[in-house]
Motif scaffolding. Structure first.
Motif, PDB file in Angstrom:
ATOM      1  N   ILE A   1       0.835  -1.208   0.000  1.00 59.28           N
ATOM      2  CA  ILE A   1       0.000   0.000   0.000  1.00 59.28           C
ATOM      3  C   ILE A   1       0.869   1.257   0.000  1.00 59.28           C
ATOM      4  O   ILE A   1       0.619   2.220  -0.742  1.00 59.28           O
ATOM      5  N   ALA A   2       1.920   1.269   0.817  1.00 58.26           N
ATOM      6  CA  ALA A   2       2.780   2.454   0.918  1.00 58.26           C
ATOM      7  C   ALA A   2       3.542   2.703  -0.377  1.00 58.26           C
ATOM      8  O   ALA A   2       3.664   3.855  -0.834  1.00 58.26           O
ATOM      9  N   LEU A   3       4.070   1.663  -0.988  1.00 62.65           N
ATOM     10  CA  LEU A   3       4.839   1.841  -2.216  1.00 62.65           C
ATOM     11  C   LEU A   3       3.945   2.268  -3.377  1.00 62.65           C
ATOM     12  O   LEU A   3       4.342   3.112  -4.200  1.00 62.65           O
ATOM     13  N   GLU A   4       2.762   1.692  -3.462  1.00 65.81           N
ATOM     14  CA  GLU A   4       1.858   2.115  -4.531  1.00 65.81           C
ATOM     15  C   GLU A   4       1.415   3.554  -4.331  1.00 65.81           C
ATOM     16  O   GLU A   4       1.255   4.305  -5.308  1.00 65.81           O
ATOM     17  N   ALA A   5       1.216   3.964  -3.060  1.00 65.41           N
ATOM     18  CA  ALA A   5       0.858   5.359  -2.811  1.00 65.41           C
ATOM     19  C   ALA A   5       1.992   6.308  -3.165  1.00 65.41           C
ATOM     20  O   ALA A   5       1.758   7.464  -3.567  1.00 65.41           O
ATOM     21  N   ALA A   6       3.241   5.832  -3.042  1.00 62.81           N
ATOM     22  CA  ALA A   6       4.397   6.658  -3.397  1.00 62.81           C
ATOM     23  C   ALA A   6       4.728   6.592  -4.880  1.00 62.81           C
ATOM     24  O   ALA A   6       5.716   7.208  -5.310  1.00 62.81           O
TER      25      ALA A   6
END
Length: 360
Positions: free
Chosen positions: A301-306
């Motif tokens: 989730i964090a990497l896709e948001a970044a």
């Protein structure tokens, strides 16, 4: 000269039943009077040996019970420092281990004390111990050869319990099976497998044991990244997501590194279309799989948001290969018969003259 008259012997009196009974009674009285002192002495000695053996056994058993209870209490008082020492104190594990050790010690003490008392009493009864001990030795050798596997299992179980190699609730790998320990016996260990099956493993057959519940465990996560991604920026995103995870109470007690809960170890491998980034976390024993699953979810989730692309990098201009069937053209391989000059095409051509009617 006087004549000599031969004398006849006097007749032997025939014993009557009354006289026979009196004679036997006199013999019995004589025998009792001659041996009663030895009987009383032997009885007193046997009673004395038996009483002393029972008293010694009771004292030893009581000392063993106190020792086992003290060991269990010591483990209980040390439970609060489990996170510092890396040992998990489990009530059921302590209880079962203490009971097993107490049972073994009590059995050994009873066998030694009562066996010694029996060997001491037999000579008092007039039994020769030499043939008995020789027969017992031969029988012991025969039983030892016949039940050597049972003896091996028993001794292995005793040392496993005494050395606390594993206990109830531990996740272990015995080489032949992997699972959670349900019961530790002197002969058999019972495991619950990953699929719910129950394994019964003889202690003598276990050559190596990997205890996954002692000390600490490691949750490993591999992240595939495209070559165009900035590794330093990805690392900052991973550490930020790990810090947020460590702030939650549910995961804070399972992550054992408060200052740096998750470490980015670096690039593990370089494939043709992606690079693998290795992330590791030191966690509570037995919690590695759960922490790894949650860490993967949060990192995705964090990497896709970044805006970080996971997986192989798509190549610009790549055109997918056409497919045949519904929704796509039929692109079959070219036929050799399409070329009139090919050997296959010439082989299928009609033979000249066979179709000419003037030749018939």
């Amino acid at each position: 000269m006087a004549s000599h008259t031969p004398s006849t012997p006097a007749p032997t009196p025939t014993p009557t039943p009354a006289s026979s009974t009196i004679h036997e009674a006199n013999q019995a009285v004589s025998y009792v009077s001659a041996h009663w002192q030895g009987w009383v002495t032997s009885g007193i000695r046997i009673l004395f040996i038996a009483v002393i053996a029972l008293i010694v056994r009771a004292v030893v058993v009581r000392l063993i019970d106190k020792l086992v209870a003290r060991m269990s209490h010591m483990h209980h008082t040390a439970a609060h420092s489990a996170l510092l020492t890396g040992l998990l104190a489990n009530a059921e594990r302590r209880r079962q281990r203490s009971q097993a050790m107490g049972s073994v010690l009590r059995s050994v003490a009873s066998f030694l004390i009562l066996g010694t008392a029996a060997i001491t009493i037999l000579p008092v009864l007039g039994i020769n111990l030499a043939p008995l001990l020789a027969s017992a030795g031969v029988a012991g050798v025969a039983i030892g050869f016949g039940a050597r596997n049972l003896v091996t299992d028993f001794l292995s179980g005793v040392f496993m319990i005494i050395e606390d190699q594993y206990g109830v609730g531990d996740q272990i790998d015995t080489g032949v099976a992997t699972g959670t320990v349900l019961e530790v016996g002197l002969r058999v260990t019972k495991l619950r497998g990953l699929s719910g099956e129950i394994w019964y493993i003889r202690n003598g057959e276990v050559k190596r044991i990997a205890n996954l519940s002692q000390g600490w465990a490691t949750a490993n996560v591999e992240i595939p990244l495209g070559y165009h991604e900035n590794i330093d920026a990805v690392e900052q995103v991973i550490l930020a997501a790990a810090e947020e995870m460590a702030k939650e109470e549910r995961w804070a007690e399972q992550l054992w590194e408060p200052t740096e809960p998750v470490k980015v170890l670096g690039v593990d491998s370089l494939a043709a279309d992606a690079m693998i980034l290795h992330v590791s976390a030191k966690v509570m024993p037995g919690k590695a799989l759960g922490v790894a699953r949650e860490l993967r979810r949060r990192l995705k989730i964090a990497l896709e948001a970044a805006g970080v692309h996971l997986g192989p990098t798509p190549q610009v201009g790549d055109v997918p290969a056409p497919r045949s069937g519904p929704g796509g053209p039929d692109m079959s391989a070219p036929s050799a018969l399409g070329d009139p000059n090919s050997a296959q095409s010439r082989a299928t051509a009609p033979i000249p003259g066979l179709d000419d009617p003037n030749q018939h």
